[in-house]
Design an enzyme around this catalytic site. Structure first.
Site, short mmCIF file in Angstrom:
data_model
loop_
_atom_site.label_atom_id
_atom_site.label_comp_id
_atom_site.label_asym_id
_atom_site.label_seq_id
_atom_site.Cartn_x
_atom_site.Cartn_y
_atom_site.Cartn_z
N SER A 212 46.01 68.52 16.30
CA SER A 212 46.46 67.26 15.71
C SER A 212 47.32 67.52 14.47
CB SER A 212 45.23 66.38 15.44
OG SER A 212 45.65 65.09 15.10
N ASP A 237 47.48 69.18 21.10
CA ASP A 237 47.76 67.75 20.96
C ASP A 237 48.28 67.44 19.56
OD1 ASP A 237 47.98 65.59 22.75
OD2 ASP A 237 46.43 64.51 21.68
N HIS A 301 42.15 63.08 22.82
CA HIS A 301 42.85 63.83 21.77
C HIS A 301 42.16 65.17 21.47
CE1 HIS A 301 45.52 64.34 18.41
NE2 HIS A 301 44.62 64.10 17.48
#
Ligand SMILES: *[C@@H]1O[C@H](CO)[C@@H](O)[C@H](O)[C@H]1NC(C)=O
Ligand SMILES: *[C@@H]1O[C@H](CO)[C@@H](O)[C@H](O)[C@H]1NC(C)=O
Ligand SMILES: *[C@@H]1O[C@H](CO)[C@@H](O)[C@H](O)[C@H]1NC(C)=O
Length: 386
Positions: A212, A237, A301
């Protein structure tokens, strides 16, 4: 009500004073926010920006910035109540090895003896991982990745280093954390240069992963090392909100390491959807993952980390077989059917062979890898059509 909260905060902060490692309300009040105030706003594009209450809100970068500047006092109250025990004073580097797979040793560049006394061994490959927004030390995704390298009967030795940048990631303001990914990357780059100088740690065996916002920390690390070029960076991600595809110097990009790979599991929502590495992997199409539930903050996610952990833990039994797509648009159309010649998602040797866009399906539960079943299925359809 507000004063009541402030009182609670003061009580909590006085408990925290015992450990001088912890960030306190006094630190927050002293902190220099000039970088936030002076930060440039690139354009007025609107983004779905994650909010602390778990929602997503359409905002321009300017609005996200203003929110950060305005909510400072509310931030400290909410943060103190929810996370007071997780935020540390500075970026920390926590080492795990086969000799200490559970309890970390902190490597502090200001105290070189912490390195000398640690189990760090430059003959072993080094893996550095950066968590995302609100992902402190004890986050489950960190544990998954550390354990994948060092536990479950694995004999290989690694220096696994967790970048604890909770000092900037533990904040109600996503904008603030996003702004400081570059700084967290700078600190991590300094660590890599330091390890290289002090121990001869080769760049050749050094990989940096990030999830992330941490994916951008990994990218900024690659951009800012000075003594060599990192071998592999994997963006798991990589966060999308407030990062622009058109602006690779402000995000993780394909030139940040000799080989950069991206894994997409919640594309166009919390994660980037477009390929951003030399190779890009799209499990289940890259937008949402099976059995993750339907709330906007479902497990899609975080799955990128879980997939990488499974790939590493299984070593040469990695069963994330892939097929190749000619172009990114074929991922959306599920029009990928060519053999990838044995490229597997999460394979540490991908720098030797992976290039382009890859698609795969996974199981709903662990083990997620399905081997060559997907490939067999599409060949079968092809035979029937013929
Ligand atoms: C470092 O690792 C190598 C290879 O595993 C080993 O031979 C060596 O003894 C280790 N050094 C130390 C100080 O443990
Ligand atoms: C999970 O959330 C994403 C948005 O974050 C959504 O697109 C998807 O449909 C949700 N459900 C599943 C099963 O992944
Ligand atoms: C699917 O991919 C092939 C090339 O592999 C291409 O010729 C075809 O136009 C694509 N179909 C669609 C629907 O995009």
């Amino acid at each position: 009500m507000k004063y009541c909260l402030i009182l609670i905060v003061l009580c909590i902060s006085s408990f925290a004073l015992g450990d001088d490692d912890f960030y306190t309300i006094e630190d927050l009040l002293k902190e220099d926010f000039s970088d936030v105030i002076e930060a440039e706003v690139e354009d007025d594009q609107k983004w779905l920006v994650p909010q602390f209450d778990g929602s997503l809100k359409w905002m321009t970068e300017q609005e996200a910035k203003d929110q950060t500047i305005k909510t400072e006092i509310v931030e400290q109250i909410k943060w103190a109540i929810n996370h007071f025990s997780n935020k540390r004073r500075k970026v920390r580097f926590l080492l795990f090895t086969q000799k200490n797979p559970v309890k970390w040793q902190e490597i502090d560049m200001d105290r070189p003896e912490t390195l000398e006394r640690s189990n760090f061994n430059a003959s072993h490959p080094t893996r550095i991982f950066s968590h995302g927004w609100l992902g402190g030390v004890h986050h489950d995704l960190n544990t998954q990745l550390v354990d994948a390298h060092l536990q479950n009967g694995r004999k290989e030795n690694y220096n696994v280093i967790l970048v604890d940048w909770s000092c900037w990631a533990m904040t109600v303001n996503y904008y603030f954390a996003r702004l400081r990914t570059r700084k967290a990357g700078k600190r991590t780059a300094e660590l890599i240069d330091f390890l290289h100088e002090k121990t001869g740690m080769p760049f050749e065996t050094t990989y940096v992963y990030g999830h992330s916002l941490g994916a951008h920390v990994a990218g900024f690390t690659g951009k800012q090392v000075t003594k060599g070029k990192i071998k592999t960076i994997i963006g798991l991600d990589s966060a999308m909100p407030l990062f622009r595809l058109k602006n690779p110097q402000n995000r993780i990009a394909d030139t940040d390491a000799e080989y950069v790979e991206s894994m997409h599991t919640n594309g166009q929502v919390l994660g980037f959807y477009n390929p951003i590495g030399q190779a890009a992997f799209y499990p289940n199409g890259g937008r949402s993952q099976p059995d993750c539930g339907f709330s906007p903050f479902n497990c899609s996610h975080g799955r990128a980390v879980t997939y990488l952990a499974e790939a590493i833990a299984r070593g040469n039994k990695n069963s994330f077989d892939t097929v190749t797509c000619d172009e990114f648009k074929d991922v959306k159309a599920r029009n990928c059917s060519k053999s990838s010649g044995g490229v597997k998602m999460g394979d540490p040797d991908n720098f030797k062979k992976a290039k382009g866009v890859y698609f795969l399906e996974t199981n709903e539960k662990s083990p997620f890898g399905i081997g060559d079943q997907y490939f067999k299925k599409i060949t079968r359809i092809f035979v029937i059509v013929m």
